[in-house]
Design an enzyme around this catalytic site. Structure first.
Site, PDB file in Angstrom:
ATOM      1  CB  ALA A 115      -0.911  -0.002   1.225  1.00  0.00           C
TER       2      ALA A 115
ATOM      3  CB  ALA B   8       4.829   5.515  -3.567  1.00  0.00           C
TER       4      ALA B   8
ATOM      5  CG  ASP C 131       2.076  -2.230   3.377  1.00  0.00           C
ATOM      6  OD1 ASP C 131       2.298  -1.707   2.266  1.00  0.00           O
ATOM      7  OD2 ASP C 131       2.975  -2.356   4.247  1.00  0.00           O
TER       8      ASP C 131
ATOM      9  NE  ARG D 116      15.072   2.910 -10.203  1.00  0.00           N
ATOM     10  CZ  ARG D 116      15.620   3.241 -11.347  1.00  0.00           C
ATOM     11  NH1 ARG D 116      16.909   3.084 -11.524  1.00  0.00           N
ATOM     12  NH2 ARG D 116      14.874   3.718 -12.319  1.00  0.00           N
TER      13      ARG D 116
ATOM     14  NE  ARG E   8      13.337   0.411 -13.384  1.00  0.00           N
ATOM     15  CZ  ARG E   8      13.817   1.358 -14.212  1.00  0.00           C
ATOM     16  NH1 ARG E   8      15.022   1.243 -14.707  1.00  0.00           N
ATOM     17  NH2 ARG E   8      13.064   2.396 -14.542  1.00  0.00           N
TER      18      ARG E   8
ATOM     19  CG  ASN F 263      11.583  -2.386 -10.577  1.00  0.00           C
ATOM     20  OD1 ASN F 263      11.387  -2.926 -11.661  1.00  0.00           O
ATOM     21  ND2 ASN F 263      11.315  -1.101 -10.361  1.00  0.00           N
TER      22      ASN F 263
ATOM     23  NE  ARG G 166       8.663   7.071 -15.998  1.00  0.00           N
ATOM     24  CZ  ARG G 166       9.051   6.295 -14.985  1.00  0.00           C
ATOM     25  NH1 ARG G 166       9.871   5.286 -15.209  1.00  0.00           N
ATOM     26  NH2 ARG G 166       8.626   6.539 -13.763  1.00  0.00           N
TER      27      ARG G 166
ATOM     28  CG  HIS H  88      10.863  -1.824 -16.033  1.00  0.00           C
ATOM     29  ND1 HIS H  88      10.519  -0.642 -16.635  1.00  0.00           N
ATOM     30  CD2 HIS H  88      10.767  -1.600 -14.699  1.00  0.00           C
ATOM     31  CE1 HIS H  88      10.223   0.250 -15.705  1.00  0.00           C
ATOM     32  NE2 HIS H  88      10.372  -0.310 -14.522  1.00  0.00           N
TER      33      HIS H  88
HETATM   34  P1  NAI Z   1       7.030   1.804  -1.233  1.00  0.00           P
HETATM   35  O1  NAI Z   1       8.176   1.579  -0.307  1.00  0.00           O
HETATM   36  O2  NAI Z   1       6.357   3.119  -1.218  1.00  0.00           O
HETATM   37  O3  NAI Z   1       5.911   0.681  -0.984  1.00  0.00           O
HETATM   38  C1  NAI Z   1       6.207  -0.667  -0.858  1.00  0.00           C
HETATM   39  C2  NAI Z   1       5.264  -1.225   0.197  1.00  0.00           C
HETATM   40  O4  NAI Z   1       5.429  -2.646   0.245  1.00  0.00           O
HETATM   41  C3  NAI Z   1       5.536  -0.686   1.616  1.00  0.00           C
HETATM   42  O5  NAI Z   1       4.388  -0.057   2.122  1.00  0.00           O
HETATM   43  C4  NAI Z   1       5.914  -1.935   2.395  1.00  0.00           C
HETATM   44  O6  NAI Z   1       5.487  -1.900   3.745  1.00  0.00           O
HETATM   45  C5  NAI Z   1       5.204  -3.019   1.596  1.00  0.00           C
HETATM   46  N1  NAI Z   1       5.721  -4.360   1.840  1.00  0.00           N
HETATM   47  C6  NAI Z   1       7.003  -4.757   2.012  1.00  0.00           C
HETATM   48  N2  NAI Z   1       7.045  -6.078   2.237  1.00  0.00           N
HETATM   49  C7  NAI Z   1       5.765  -6.534   2.203  1.00  0.00           C
HETATM   50  C8  NAI Z   1       5.168  -7.796   2.354  1.00  0.00           C
HETATM   51  N3  NAI Z   1       5.904  -8.887   2.594  1.00  0.00           N
HETATM   52  N4  NAI Z   1       3.831  -7.880   2.269  1.00  0.00           N
HETATM   53  C9  NAI Z   1       3.062  -6.791   2.037  1.00  0.00           C
HETATM   54  N5  NAI Z   1       3.583  -5.561   1.882  1.00  0.00           N
HETATM   55  C10 NAI Z   1       4.916  -5.433   1.962  1.00  0.00           C
HETATM   56  O7  NAI Z   1       7.594   1.469  -2.705  1.00  0.00           O
HETATM   57  P2  NAI Z   1       6.923   1.881  -4.087  1.00  0.00           P
HETATM   58  O8  NAI Z   1       7.511   3.144  -4.552  1.00  0.00           O
HETATM   59  O9  NAI Z   1       5.460   1.738  -3.991  1.00  0.00           O
HETATM   60  O10 NAI Z   1       7.524   0.744  -5.056  1.00  0.00           O
HETATM   61  C11 NAI Z   1       7.092  -0.596  -4.901  1.00  0.00           C
HETATM   62  C12 NAI Z   1       7.872  -1.508  -5.857  1.00  0.00           C
HETATM   63  O11 NAI Z   1       7.492  -1.213  -7.195  1.00  0.00           O
HETATM   64  C13 NAI Z   1       9.396  -1.332  -5.800  1.00  0.00           C
HETATM   65  O12 NAI Z   1      10.025  -2.578  -5.932  1.00  0.00           O
HETATM   66  C14 NAI Z   1       9.691  -0.458  -7.013  1.00  0.00           C
HETATM   67  O13 NAI Z   1      11.011  -0.605  -7.477  1.00  0.00           O
HETATM   68  C15 NAI Z   1       8.663  -1.008  -7.979  1.00  0.00           C
HETATM   69  N6  NAI Z   1       8.328  -0.144  -9.104  1.00  0.00           N
HETATM   70  C16 NAI Z   1       8.169  -0.750 -10.304  1.00  0.00           C
HETATM   71  C17 NAI Z   1       7.792  -0.039 -11.413  1.00  0.00           C
HETATM   72  C18 NAI Z   1       7.598  -0.736 -12.718  1.00  0.00           C
HETATM   73  O14 NAI Z   1       7.458  -0.079 -13.744  1.00  0.00           O
HETATM   74  N7  NAI Z   1       7.579  -2.072 -12.753  1.00  0.00           N
HETATM   75  C19 NAI Z   1       7.585   1.420 -11.332  1.00  0.00           C
HETATM   76  C20 NAI Z   1       7.747   1.963 -10.005  1.00  0.00           C
HETATM   77  C21 NAI Z   1       8.110   1.188  -8.926  1.00  0.00           C
END
Ligand code: NAI
Length: 308
Positions: A8, A10, A32, A82, A88, A120, A151, A175
């Protein structure tokens, strides 16, 4: 239509918000691991319902997967993101453990679900879900190309001084900064090839800016981006939920398509009620083929690091 979004943070919250605003799902469950976090995000989002005019019911849970039971689509955004200067690939080890555990819990309660992987390094995480769950390949989809293409279109519109709605273009491949293959040859402004308007030098700059699109934002924000990733996922969820058969570049398990096998990498696919309904094979130029094959090598190296 019930959608679960794990993580839950960003991207997960942005994705849930766009799904709700588009008003095609009856229910979104946020999960989460942080105590109370998903519940809080869900409550905050629900308090926008009367303001934004949606009827989707959003709930949150701290790790209780029984609440996700019967989900039609599950999105995995859980894990670490990251920070400036990180690639990534540096997220590999930690996110692999999280994605493996989360996908198993989701399938236990929603055996017929379609899974969209966002965490990622996304192509390897998508492959990991294939390898560890045994779900049919049409039901595991990675999100990367939809974002990278958005993008790309943004950068093309900027270079052309044209509205983004006039631009069509697609990024395939892995990616990652080096792995992305922006198909400038096929990009158009109102059906006219963009090469009619932009010099090779300008097109090259568009390509470079696209590839570092995520890193540019991470540098500015101090963490990775969320609006465009959330919107990209919600677009894919909508295509599946509403069976639109729209084409998105997605990370898909390849079995000979584009001359590649045994990996997940970004290629154009038709999304509909069955998830990946079809992989679209475009005729690539020799340079594009070479770029895609070196991108595939890099993804395979990551997969090998996890012994997949
Ligand atoms: P964030 O840190 O804001 O959110 C990640 C959430 O996952 C946190 O709230 C955390 O508590 C939760 N979490 C961690 N372990 C967990 C588990 N075992 N069970 C349930 N929840 C858990 O990070 P953000 O910015 O939302 O990014 C999330 C992922 O998405 C990252 O790996 C990021 O690199 C990736 N990403 C991928 C993109 C794509 O195009 N494929 C684009 C942007 C981000």
């Amino acid at each position: 239509m019930k959608v679960t979004v794990v993580g839950a943070g960003a991207v997960g919250a942005s994705c849930a918000e766009y799904i709700a605003i588009k008003n095609f799902a009856s229910e979104v469950v946020l999960v989460d691991i942080k105590e109370g976090f998903a519940e809080g995000k869900a409550m905050d989002l629900m308090q926008t319902a009367s303001l934004n005019g949606f009827d989707t019911k959003i709930t949150g849970t701290t790790g209780d997967y029984t609440k996700t039971a019967g989900s039609d689509i599950c999105v995995i955004t859980s894990g670490i993101a990251r920070k400036p200067g990180m690639s990534r690939d540096e997220l590999l080890g930690i996110n692999a453990g999280i994605v493996k555990m989360v996908s198993a819990s989701l399938i236990e309660h929603s055996p017929n679900t379609i899974i969209i992987v966002v965490s990622n390094p996304m192509d390897t995480m998508t492959y990991l879900v294939h390898k560890t769950t045994g779900l049919p390949k049409n039901r595991i989809i990675g999100m990367g190309g939809a974002l990278d293409s958005a993008r790309f279109k943004y950068r093309l519109a900027e270079a052309l001084g044209a509205p983004i709605s006039d631009i069509d273009g697609m990024v395939i491949g892995g990616h990652s900064d080096k792995g992305m293959v922006p198909l400038t040859r096929l990009a158009t402004r109102n059906s006219v090839p963009v090469s009619e308007f932009l010099s090779e030098e300008r097109l090259d700059k568009v390509m470079q800016d696209t590839k570092v699109g995520g890193a540019t934002l991470t540098g500015l924000l101090g963490t990775s981006a969320w609006y465009a990733p959330g919107a990209a996922v919600s677009g894919m969820v909508q295509a599946i939920a509403c069976d639109t058969k729209k084409i998105f570049p997605c990370s898909a398990l390849l079995d000979g398509e584009y001359g590649l096998s045994d990996l997940c990498i970004g290629v154009p696919v038709v999304l509909g009620k069955n998830g990946i309904e079809n992989i679209v094979e475009i005729n690539l130029s020799d340079a594009e083929k070479a770029h895609l094959s070196s991108s595939a090598e890099a993804v395979k190296n990551n997969n090998a690091a996890l012994e997949l």
